[in-house]
Structure formats: structure tokens, C-alpha cells
Design a protein around this motif. Structure first.
Motif, PDB file in Angstrom:
ATOM      1  N   ALA A 298       0.791  -1.117   0.062  1.00 54.32           N
ATOM      2  CA  ALA A 298       0.132  -0.037  -0.066  1.00 54.32           C
ATOM      3  C   ALA A 298       0.865   1.180   0.128  1.00 54.32           C
ATOM      4  O   ALA A 298       0.324   2.402  -0.226  1.00 54.32           O
ATOM      5  CB  ALA A 298      -0.809   0.017   1.155  1.00 54.32           C
ATOM      6  N   GLY A 299       2.105   1.171   0.556  1.00 56.35           N
ATOM      7  CA  GLY A 299       3.124   2.205   0.573  1.00 56.35           C
ATOM      8  C   GLY A 299       2.629   3.113   1.680  1.00 56.35           C
ATOM      9  O   GLY A 299       2.956   4.517   1.760  1.00 56.35           O
ATOM     10  N   ARG A 300       2.074   2.606   2.570  1.00 51.18           N
ATOM     11  CA  ARG A 300       2.078   3.658   3.908  1.00 51.18           C
ATOM     12  C   ARG A 300       1.442   2.646   4.995  1.00 51.18           C
ATOM     13  O   ARG A 300       1.158   1.370   4.820  1.00 51.18           O
ATOM     14  CB  ARG A 300       0.456   4.671   3.450  1.00 51.18           C
ATOM     15  N   SER A 301       1.516   3.263   6.242  1.00 52.46           N
ATOM     16  CA  SER A 301       1.210   2.451   7.237  1.00 52.46           C
ATOM     17  C   SER A 301      -0.187   2.313   7.767  1.00 52.46           C
ATOM     18  O   SER A 301      -1.181   3.345   7.193  1.00 52.46           O
ATOM     19  CB  SER A 301       1.894   3.220   8.487  1.00 52.46           C
ATOM     20  N   LEU A 302      -0.617   1.339   8.421  1.00 52.67           N
ATOM     21  CA  LEU A 302      -1.819   1.238   8.949  1.00 52.67           C
ATOM     22  C   LEU A 302      -2.308   2.253   9.995  1.00 52.67           C
ATOM     23  O   LEU A 302      -3.267   2.660  10.395  1.00 52.67           O
ATOM     24  CB  LEU A 302      -2.327   0.016   9.415  1.00 52.67           C
TER      25      LEU A 302
ATOM     26  N   ALA B 208      -9.767   2.997   8.269  1.00 47.48           N
ATOM     27  CA  ALA B 208      -9.711   1.694   7.228  1.00 47.48           C
ATOM     28  C   ALA B 208     -11.125   1.092   7.572  1.00 47.48           C
ATOM     29  O   ALA B 208     -11.680   1.431   8.653  1.00 47.48           O
ATOM     30  CB  ALA B 208      -8.776   0.625   7.736  1.00 47.48           C
ATOM     31  N   ALA B 209     -11.692   0.280   6.608  1.00 52.16           N
ATOM     32  CA  ALA B 209     -12.941  -0.280   6.783  1.00 52.16           C
ATOM     33  C   ALA B 209     -12.723  -1.806   6.505  1.00 52.16           C
ATOM     34  O   ALA B 209     -12.112  -2.243   5.392  1.00 52.16           O
ATOM     35  CB  ALA B 209     -14.023   0.040   5.698  1.00 52.16           C
TER      36      ALA B 209
ATOM     37  N   SER C 210     -13.766   7.940   1.526  1.00 55.03           N
ATOM     38  CA  SER C 210     -13.549   8.402   2.962  1.00 55.03           C
ATOM     39  C   SER C 210     -12.636   7.265   3.561  1.00 55.03           C
ATOM     40  O   SER C 210     -12.218   7.342   4.688  1.00 55.03           O
ATOM     41  CB  SER C 210     -14.804   7.844   3.573  1.00 55.03           C
ATOM     42  N   MET C 211     -12.229   6.375   2.961  1.00 49.66           N
ATOM     43  CA  MET C 211     -11.006   5.334   3.456  1.00 49.66           C
ATOM     44  C   MET C 211      -9.779   5.168   2.915  1.00 49.66           C
ATOM     45  O   MET C 211      -9.608   5.429   1.527  1.00 49.66           O
ATOM     46  CB  MET C 211     -11.716   3.934   3.379  1.00 49.66           C
ATOM     47  N   ASP C 212      -8.716   4.978   3.679  1.00 53.32           N
ATOM     48  CA  ASP C 212      -7.373   4.868   3.201  1.00 53.32           C
ATOM     49  C   ASP C 212      -7.189   3.363   2.985  1.00 53.32           C
ATOM     50  O   ASP C 212      -6.481   3.044   1.809  1.00 53.32           O
ATOM     51  CB  ASP C 212      -6.471   5.300   4.260  1.00 53.32           C
ATOM     52  N   PHE C 213      -8.017   2.525   3.689  1.00 50.05           N
ATOM     53  CA  PHE C 213      -7.913   1.023   3.395  1.00 50.05           C
ATOM     54  C   PHE C 213      -9.135   0.409   3.262  1.00 50.05           C
ATOM     55  O   PHE C 213     -10.024   0.712   4.271  1.00 50.05           O
ATOM     56  CB  PHE C 213      -7.141   0.457   4.297  1.00 50.05           C
ATOM     57  N   LEU C 214      -9.373  -0.364   2.259  1.00 56.68           N
ATOM     58  CA  LEU C 214     -10.620  -1.365   2.448  1.00 56.68           C
ATOM     59  C   LEU C 214     -10.329  -2.694   2.284  1.00 56.68           C
ATOM     60  O   LEU C 214      -9.322  -3.033   1.475  1.00 56.68           O
ATOM     61  CB  LEU C 214     -11.503  -0.957   1.035  1.00 56.68           C
ATOM     62  N   THR C 215     -10.421  -3.402   3.398  1.00 54.46           N
ATOM     63  CA  THR C 215      -9.873  -4.972   3.517  1.00 54.46           C
ATOM     64  C   THR C 215     -11.125  -5.877   3.395  1.00 54.46           C
ATOM     65  O   THR C 215     -12.059  -5.704   4.126  1.00 54.46           O
ATOM     66  CB  THR C 215      -8.796  -4.868   4.846  1.00 54.46           C
ATOM     67  N   TYR C 216     -10.616  -7.012   2.628  1.00 49.50           N
ATOM     68  CA  TYR C 216     -11.520  -8.053   2.689  1.00 49.50           C
ATOM     69  C   TYR C 216     -10.760  -9.406   3.035  1.00 49.50           C
ATOM     70  O   TYR C 216     -10.044  -9.983   2.285  1.00 49.50           O
ATOM     71  CB  TYR C 216     -12.116  -8.392   1.364  1.00 49.50           C
ATOM     72  N   ALA C 217     -10.981  -9.878   4.255  1.00 48.58           N
ATOM     73  CA  ALA C 217     -10.430 -11.209   4.853  1.00 48.58           C
ATOM     74  C   ALA C 217     -11.029 -12.365   4.656  1.00 48.58           C
ATOM     75  O   ALA C 217     -12.144 -12.355   5.404  1.00 48.58           O
ATOM     76  CB  ALA C 217      -9.805 -10.889   6.314  1.00 48.58           C
ATOM     77  N   GLN C 218     -10.905 -13.235   3.757  1.00 52.01           N
ATOM     78  CA  GLN C 218     -11.632 -14.446   3.604  1.00 52.01           C
ATOM     79  C   GLN C 218     -13.143 -14.008   3.044  1.00 52.01           C
ATOM     80  O   GLN C 218     -13.913 -14.866   3.125  1.00 52.01           O
ATOM     81  CB  GLN C 218     -11.758 -15.099   4.901  1.00 52.01           C
ATOM     82  N   SER C 219     -13.296 -12.675   2.765  1.00 50.44           N
ATOM     83  CA  SER C 219     -14.645 -12.516   2.189  1.00 50.44           C
ATOM     84  C   SER C 219     -14.992 -11.978   0.924  1.00 50.44           C
ATOM     85  O   SER C 219     -16.174 -11.830   0.493  1.00 50.44           O
ATOM     86  CB  SER C 219     -15.094 -11.358   3.399  1.00 50.44           C
TER      87      SER C 219
ATOM     88  N   LEU D  68      -6.724  -1.091  -1.794  1.00 54.38           N
ATOM     89  CA  LEU D  68      -7.773  -2.224  -1.523  1.00 54.38           C
ATOM     90  C   LEU D  68      -7.109  -3.485  -1.219  1.00 54.38           C
ATOM     91  O   LEU D  68      -6.343  -3.931  -2.316  1.00 54.38           O
ATOM     92  CB  LEU D  68      -8.818  -2.431  -2.791  1.00 54.38           C
ATOM     93  N   ALA D  69      -7.210  -4.197  -0.150  1.00 46.81           N
ATOM     94  CA  ALA D  69      -6.512  -5.574  -0.105  1.00 46.81           C
ATOM     95  C   ALA D  69      -7.405  -6.632   0.250  1.00 46.81           C
ATOM     96  O   ALA D  69      -8.152  -6.464   1.137  1.00 46.81           O
ATOM     97  CB  ALA D  69      -5.608  -5.138   1.353  1.00 46.81           C
ATOM     98  N   LEU D  70      -7.330  -7.629  -0.395  1.00 50.62           N
ATOM     99  CA  LEU D  70      -7.947  -8.982  -0.404  1.00 50.62           C
ATOM    100  C   LEU D  70      -6.956 -10.004   0.200  1.00 50.62           C
ATOM    101  O   LEU D  70      -5.798 -10.129  -0.371  1.00 50.62           O
ATOM    102  CB  LEU D  70      -8.529  -9.144  -1.454  1.00 50.62           C
TER     103      LEU D  70
END
Length: 283
Positions: A66-70, A75-76, A132-141, A164-166
Motif C-alpha cells: 500500500a505504500g503507507r502505514s496502517l 480503514a474499513a 472516505s477510506m485509506d484502506f478497504l480490506t476483505y479477509a476471507q470475504s 484495496l487489500a484482499l
């Protein structure tokens, strides 16, 4: 004791919108998908107690791509389920919000993570403001979404430069006992091993058939040592088994317990996973 009768660990749950029960006119494939999506709600505690978590190296990889810290990022976590990934991001310092469609999973999330906000919603229609979000994550979803809807929604919600991280915990099939167990499960479920998603290109295509996202891919290998009962409850918390019911799967898991006890007489197994990670940056 079958897996459906014991507790379980946390990861992520379906992000398809809550729907009414399939009617006789519902196409069979869609009906099965809906039934599997909703099956998690009755097994939220089992899911939470037995599903594997994720190693710190995974979030390191997310930040790198992502090139940035959490830390300090908005994040969502979509399809948050019982909150494994949400909790990890919160511990990293992210200002994280969970999005979860299932009432059972959402209730378990609130019990485990009372200090993290959660809203009911679907990856196909996010209840989030534009940009509105810097990170959008989908873990197993992510696989519970319809990419023709979830891709535009992700791009709408992410800020320019947002990620966007999957990711998916996949079993390391190069470990002989894990491959043998997978073959037994596939035979019981009448699944064709040939349909397994293999390789970063195939996974990226499955995640975004329209090809609108430019994914970077990483793999993170890790393992955990757990009792055989945890292993069985973990496997039993997957939707393919949940929809069959405890009576239908009882004999399979009794036999599976015997296989594992023969291989691991001390009653513990070393589960090895390869986390498949895809990250795309919004332009």
C-alpha cells in the motif's frame, strides 16, 4: 463431538447482502451460494474459537504494497465476521470500522470487540461515504461479493491513493498430511480438486473478472499448532460443511479424527497456511 457442536476462531464472513430465503424459482447455484453465506450466522461462536488468525508479516506486507502505514489510517474491514482481521488492524493503530452483513457474526463481533465500531452492510453496497477510506480490506470475504458491484463500490469508497487489500488463508497443500486431508474432504463433498484456484494470475482474475484492478500479489507462509479438536472444528466451520448439518457430517468427522490420531498420536497438529494477498491502489 462433531465440529458443529464445539466453539471456534475468527476470520471473516460473507459480504453478500442479507437476503430472504431462496424461493423455488431461485437458480440452484444462487440458492446454494445464499445458503452457504447465511450458514455462518448459526456457527459464529464455533467460527470465532477455531478459525486461524493471521501472522504479523501479513499486515507488514499490506503496508508495504500500500505504500503507507496502517497506523492512523482510516480503514474499513468488510465482511469482518467475528473480527480477527479487524482486531489486528486496530492493534496496529488503524482507525478501523467493521462492516458485516450477518446478524450472528455481528453479535459475536460486538461480544469480542466491544470497543470497535461495526455497521451492518454488504461489500456490494457499502454503507460508507465516497472517498472516505485509506484502506478497504476483505479477509476471507471478497469471494462472497459480486465483483461487478463490489469493485466499483471499493473504488468509490477509497480515497485517491487508497488501498484495496484482499486476502485468504489457504492450506499449504505441499504438506503431505494437509494434502491428504484436503483430498478426503473433497471426496466427501464431491468437489473436483481441479477447480482449486492456483497462482496469482488465476486468483486476480477470479477477484476481478473485469480486469479493472491492477493487483500486486504476495504470499505469506505461517503455521499454528493446535489440538485435533480445534482442527476439526475449524474445518467444520466452513460453509460447505455447515449447510449439510451435524447429522450429515458426523460420520465424516469421526473418521477424520481417526485419521489424524493415527498420524498425530499426541493429539496436536501443525496447521500450515499460505496467506494469498492481493493489493490494488486506487488512482
Amino acid at each position: 463431538m462433531t465440529p458443529s457442536s464445539s466453539p471456534s476462531s475468527s476470520s471473516s464472513s460473507p459480504t453478500s447482502s442479507p437476503a430472504s430465503s431462496p424461493t423455488p424459482s431461485t437458480p440452484p447455484t444462487a440458492a446454494r451460494h445464499t445458503a452457504r453465506a447465511h450458514s455462518f450466522n448459526a456457527a459464529a461462536a464455533q467460527y470465532a474459537a477455531n478459525r486461524p488468525s493471521y501472522p504479523p508479516a501479513l499486515l507488514d506486507a499490506v503496508e508495504d504494497l500500500a505504500g503507507r502505514s496502517l497506523k492512523g489510517a482510516r480503514a474499513a474491514d468488510v465482511g469482518a465476521g467475528t473480527g480477527i482481521s479487524t482486531g489486528l488492524m486496530h492493534s496496529r493503530g488503524a482507525d478501523v470500522l467493521a462492516v458485516e452483513p450477518g446478524p450472528g457474526m455481528a453479535a459475536e463481533f460486538r461480544r469480542v470487540h466491544p470497543g470497535i465500531p461495526i455497521v451492518r452492510g454488504s461489500g456490494d453496497a457499502l454503507p460508507l461515504a465516497t472517498a472516505s477510506m485509506d484502506f478497504l480490506t476483505y479477509a476471507q470475504s471478497w469471494h462472497w461479493t459480486e465483483p461487478s458491484r463490489s469493485v466499483p463500490e471499493a473504488l468509490r469508497v477509497l480515497r485517491p491513493g487508497g488501498a484495496l487489500a484482499l486476502w485468504w488463508n489457504t492450506e499449504a497443500l505441499d504438506v503431505p498430511w494437509i494434502e491428504a486431508a484436503a483430498r478426503r474432504a473433497e471426496a466427501f463433498l464431491r468437489q473436483d480438486p481441479a477447480v482449486r484456484i492456483d497462482g496469482s494470475a488465476a486468483r486476480s482474475l477470479a477477484a476481478d473478472p473485469g480486469g479493472g484492478l491492477d493487483f500486486d500479489h504476495r504470499q505469506v507462509r505461517w503455521s499454528r499448532r493446535v489440538p485435533i479438536d480445534t482442527r476439526l472444528a475449524n474445518v467444520g466451520s466452513h460453509s460447505q460443511f455447515l449447510v449439510l448439518g451435524e447429522e450429515a457430517i458426523g460420520a465424516f468427522f469421526a473418521e477424520e479424527r481417526n485419521h489424524l490420531l493415527q498420524a498425530f498420536p499426541d493429539g496436536f497438529v501443525e496447521e500450515t497456511y499460505v496467506v494469498e494477498l492481493l493489493v490494488a491502489i486506487r488512482s
